[in-house]
Design a protein around this motif. Structure first.
Motif, short mmCIF file in Angstrom:
data_model
loop_
_atom_site.label_atom_id
_atom_site.label_comp_id
_atom_site.label_asym_id
_atom_site.label_seq_id
_atom_site.Cartn_x
_atom_site.Cartn_y
_atom_site.Cartn_z
N GLU A 1 0.83 -1.20 0.00
CA GLU A 1 0.00 0.00 0.00
C GLU A 1 0.87 1.25 0.00
O GLU A 1 1.95 1.28 0.58
CB GLU A 1 -0.93 0.03 1.22
N LEU A 2 0.36 2.30 -0.63
CA LEU A 2 0.95 3.62 -0.52
C LEU A 2 0.48 4.23 0.80
O LEU A 2 -0.73 4.35 1.05
CB LEU A 2 0.50 4.52 -1.69
N GLY A 3 1.42 4.61 1.65
CA GLY A 3 1.10 5.26 2.91
C GLY A 3 1.38 6.75 2.83
O GLY A 3 2.40 7.16 2.27
N LEU A 4 0.50 7.55 3.39
CA LEU A 4 0.67 9.00 3.43
C LEU A 4 0.87 9.44 4.86
O LEU A 4 0.14 9.03 5.76
CB LEU A 4 -0.56 9.69 2.83
N VAL A 5 1.88 10.29 5.08
CA VAL A 5 2.18 10.82 6.41
C VAL A 5 1.73 12.27 6.47
O VAL A 5 2.10 13.08 5.61
CB VAL A 5 3.69 10.70 6.71
N LEU A 6 0.93 12.59 7.46
CA LEU A 6 0.30 13.91 7.52
C LEU A 6 1.28 14.99 7.97
O LEU A 6 2.14 14.75 8.82
CB LEU A 6 -0.91 13.89 8.42
N ARG A 7 1.09 16.18 7.41
CA ARG A 7 1.96 17.32 7.69
C ARG A 7 1.54 18.09 8.94
O ARG A 7 2.37 18.62 9.67
CB ARG A 7 1.97 18.27 6.49
N VAL B 1 -14.96 13.01 10.90
CA VAL B 1 -15.15 11.88 11.83
C VAL B 1 -14.16 11.90 12.98
O VAL B 1 -14.52 11.64 14.13
CB VAL B 1 -15.01 10.54 11.06
N GLN B 2 -12.89 12.22 12.69
CA GLN B 2 -11.87 12.11 13.72
C GLN B 2 -10.80 13.17 13.55
O GLN B 2 -10.68 13.80 12.50
CB GLN B 2 -11.22 10.73 13.67
N ASP B 3 -10.00 13.33 14.60
CA ASP B 3 -8.86 14.24 14.57
C ASP B 3 -7.63 13.50 14.06
O ASP B 3 -7.48 12.29 14.26
CB ASP B 3 -8.55 14.80 15.96
N PHE B 4 -6.76 14.24 13.42
CA PHE B 4 -5.44 13.75 13.02
C PHE B 4 -4.37 14.67 13.58
O PHE B 4 -4.63 15.86 13.82
CB PHE B 4 -5.30 13.71 11.49
N GLU B 5 -3.17 14.12 13.74
CA GLU B 5 -2.02 14.91 14.16
C GLU B 5 -0.90 14.75 13.14
O GLU B 5 -0.87 13.79 12.36
CB GLU B 5 -1.52 14.46 15.54
N ALA B 6 0.01 15.70 13.13
CA ALA B 6 1.18 15.60 12.26
C ALA B 6 1.89 14.27 12.51
O ALA B 6 2.08 13.87 13.66
CB ALA B 6 2.14 16.76 12.51
N GLY B 7 2.26 13.59 11.44
CA GLY B 7 2.95 12.31 11.56
C GLY B 7 2.05 11.10 11.51
O GLY B 7 2.54 9.97 11.38
#
Length: 317
Positions: free
Chosen positions: A126-132, A234-240
């Protein structure tokens, strides 16, 4: 511009570095998590980083996504994989989302431990994306501003115990055994000029040298921008944090067609799963101890190269 970043252990210390060929230029500072690194670094500054270097062979590579980060996944996100998973892509009109335990995150070249209770171990490149940056509330993300939310990309292999996931209806448990989420070998940082490459990356997975999966992200059904937009409500995300975007066709799992599934639903529960186990037991594609799985993702021109993962399947001690 894209830049490859490794997280590694050297002389007992975990550290980040810019990798160019076989040389690593250490990144100054004590950045314990992927979020810390993303928040504390910028691609332009890292691209200019110079100084003393380390040989890649002299360090131990770690996962570029640390175990404190969320591990969110999309399922059945390539049309042909929907079909082989027993879904009708003309009927399925929703984005399938699940999570994996953060404790399954492992270095790219880790040995994948096959638990004694698992008979049908499957692979999923899978291609994984890491959030900024963090996302705290409904947000509209488009291809035009995706680079503001996605820092970069990694290879993910979503190893899956199908005999847990399917009969027990346990995506989380069946996909979260320790070592079932290798990430890396590195994190490829992307900027506004290179983020478009995410739409045309080639994914390839082999088992003992035989090609099992080979497709391009051009065939994703739900892209990163629309998926992050949906999930932000739906949900919160954090950097990384990590979003795995789904796997192409070619998995070991064999699932009946929608028509056969309807017939199977009429069978007693025990009989239905007896048939499932009988069918899966004939699938020689499932991973066995000693198998070597290699996964690679890159653009056709080589300007974006996420590296190669190599995993050996080993028995649980």
């Amino acid at each position: 511009m894209s830049l490859n970043i490794v997280r590694y252990e050297h002389q007992g210390r975990a550290q980040w570095g810019v990798i160019r060929g076989s040389q690593i230029t250490p990144v100054p500072g004590d950045l314990a998590t992927t979020g810390d690194f993303i928040r504390g670094s910028s691609l332009p500054e890292l691209s200019k980083l110079s100084g003393a270097t380390l040989e890649l062979a002299a360090v131990k590579l770690l996962s570029p996504v640390t175990q404190n980060q969320q591990f969110v996944c999309q399922g059945a996100n390539y049309r042909q994989h929907m079909i082989e998973s027993g879904m009708d892509p003309d009927v399925k009109s929703y984005n399938m989302i699940f999570t994996k335990a953060q404790s399954c995150i492992a270095p790219a070249d880790t040995d994948v431990i096959k638990p004694h209770v698992v008979k049908f171990l499957d692979y999923e490149i899978e291609l994984g994306l890491v959030l900024r940056k963090s996302i705290h509330g409904a947000t509209t993300i488009t291809d035009a501003n995706l680079h503001e939310y996605v820092a970069g990309a990694v290879i993910v292999n979503d190893y899956s115990a199908r005999d847990v996931q399917i009969p027990q209806m346990q995506f989380y448990k069946g996909k979260s055994f320790r070592t079932f989420g290798p990430v890396g070998p590195w994190l490829t940082l992307l900027d506004a000029s290179s983020i478009a490459a995410l739409k045309a990356l080639q994914l390839k997975l082999t088992v003992n040298g035989d090609v099992r999966q080979n497709d391009t992200t051009a065939n994703l059904v739900y892209g990163p921008a629309e998926t992050l937009t949906e999930l932000s409500s739906v949900q919160d995300f954090e950097a990384g944090d990590l979003l795995a975007t789904g796997t192409p066709a070619g998995c070991a799992l064999s699932v009946p067609s929608p028509a056969k599934q309807k017939l199977g639903a009429l069978l007693p529960e025990k009989k239905k799963w007896e048939i499932f186990f009988k069918v899966q037991a004939k699938r020689t594609q499932y991973l066995r101890n000693g198998d070597v799985v290699e996964a690679s993702i890159s653009s056709a021109d080589g300007s974006v190269d996420l590296g190669v993962q190599r995993n050996r399947i080993v028995a649980e001690a």
